[in-house]
Scaffold this motif. Structure first.
Motif: not given
Length: 444
Positions: A112-113, A115, A247-249, A263, A279, A283-284
């Motif tokens: 759950t990082t 955006s 997104p931070n992925t 994402a 997730a 981030s998704c």
């Protein structure tokens, strides 16, 4: 051995997942790693704080590390996750306070990082007083700098940008709004709606620099003084970037399926393409019901729903995600505005064959002492009449009608069905034929 759950990122989605998992799996060992020293800041409240409606930004946090610790969750603030191996189920972390790196293991991983704002790489982007608008620190910086700024430019005419423009204008600033689309709120509303919003801003003296792209920033003494675009230049001593989110992925790149923008793709139980890796949130990608495709729609509502579903589905698939319509609302000056699903422009761009009904009417009978105009637009497929989107605008708060239409889209209802849904009539609130019924009846 109790089950080890690791959560990366204490975002809206993360907080929702953690609180629910602590309740559902009291035996599990839950650890959350968060690189900031605060959690769950409602960025949708930043403009309210800038405008002085919310006096204290502390009220915009809806959870604290202490609350999570009280649930028995190991809350590791100021810890940066450096790498994840989804096959070996290991996670490499650095304690930012001490600089120590260490390795942890997990049975279940929840990503759950969130955006981060998109930052355009261009000349002058590093000048002082060019600010982002996402977290608590940003909100404090913007408020502090706005006190001393006379000319403020907002880049990006989405919800956050628009709300900031209104807040700055009400603080007596000279405001310029720049966007590369030729109208504001392009993603949410069609032209007949955005024209009304633009007129409000123009009447208040806001400079609308639409249909142009920022090319560079110019400064003096390291501080921004001017914005150069494809159509002109604008003076500003404070610039706020609201161009959108990414997104931070990075941590899972090449390990799970993603959209081209990074994402993470999850199924209806929030599972990624790797077992035991879940997730949720910004981030998704989400399942977008109007098209039936995966889409990137970073909204707090989607995030808390998805986070809650991670907890429900962690051990076995239990509750399915119903998808999203991207339903959202905004108040601009006197107008209450909301939208759900696709605009007509978006539907046509996606290759759908659509028709629309636009109703402009007084929202309640003219024999009442007061009545205001309302504008409702419903977009539907030409073949079969399936509803794919709707927008509403009025000085009266009729935004709940859009929540109703969101349910209609989710349940794949048609305009014929909408015509005869049982809605109440009461002269204080509406007319004998409810507005939504009227829209259905007018579709041919």
């Amino acid at each position: 051995m109790s089950m080890k759950i690791v959560v990366v990122g204490c975002t809206h989605a993360g907080t929702a997942a953690i609180t629910q998992m602590a309740r559902l799996y009291p035996e599990a060992a839950i650890t959350v790693y968060e690189r900031n020293d605060n959690i769950s800041f409602l960025s949708c409240g930043i403009a309210l704080h800038v405008a002085g409606i919310v006096k204290d930004a502390e009220q915009l946090f809806y959870a604290s590390p202490d609350q999570l610790a009280a649930l028995g969750v190991t809350t590791q603030m100021r810890h940066d996750v450096l790498a994840i191996d989804t096959d070996a189920k290991t996670i490499e972390v650095r304690n930012l306070a001490t600089g120590e790196p260490f390795v942890d293991t997990f049975d279940k991983l929840v990503m759950t990082t969130g955006s981060w704002p998109i930052i355009p790489q261009m000349e002058g982007i590093g000048l002082e007083n060019i600010e982002l608008c996402k977290n608590y620190q940003h909100s404090q910086t913007i408020i502090e700098k706005a006190k001393h700024a006379k000319r403020i430019a907002v880049i990006g005419a989405g919800y956050i940008g628009i709300e900031l423009v209104e807040a700055f204008e009400e603080l007596g600033k000279q405001v310029t709004l720049i966007d590369n689309m030729d109208r504001v709120l392009f993603k949410y509303l069609d032209e007949s709606f955005t024209a009304i919003v633009e007129k409000q801003f123009a009447d208040k003296g806001v400079t609308l620099a639409l249909g142009q792209t920022v090319t560079s920033f110019t400064g003096e003494d390291g501080r921004v003084t001017r914005i150069n675009t494809t159509a002109g230049e604008y003076e500003a001593d404070l610039v706020v970037l609201c161009i959108g989110f990414r997104p931070n992925t990075e941590l899972l790149k090449g390990q799970v399926d993603m959209l081209p923008n990074g994402a993470i793709i999850v199924d209806s139980y929030m599972r990624t393409s790797k077992p035991d890796i879940f997730a949720a949130g910004d981030s998704c990608a989400v399942h977008y019901n109007p098209t039936g495709q995966h889409a990137y729609i970073p909204l707090a509502t989607n995030a808390v729903r998805m986070g809650t579903l991670v907890a429900r589905n962690l051990m076995k698939p239990t509750v399915r995600y119903l998808g999203t319509q991207g339903t959202s609302g905004i108040k601009i000056y006197d107008y209450n505005i909301a939208s759900t699903g696709m605009t007509e422009a978006a539907a046509l761009a996606a290759g759908l064959n659509v028709k629309n009904v636009t109703i402009e009417d007084n929202y309640r009978p003219e024999f009442m002492p007061t009545y205001e105009k309302v504008m409702l637009k419903v977009v539907y497929e030409a073949e079969g009449g399936r509803i794919v989107g709707a927008q509403i605008l009025s000085k009266v708060d009729l935004t709940q009608a859009i929540n109703t239409l969101s349910v209609c889209i989710q349940n794949e209802m048609t305009m014929d069905e909408l015509s005869f849904v049982d809605f109440f009539f009461q002269p204080h609130y509406n007319k004998p034929w409810n507005l939504l019924n009227q829209a259905g009846l007018q579709a041919i």
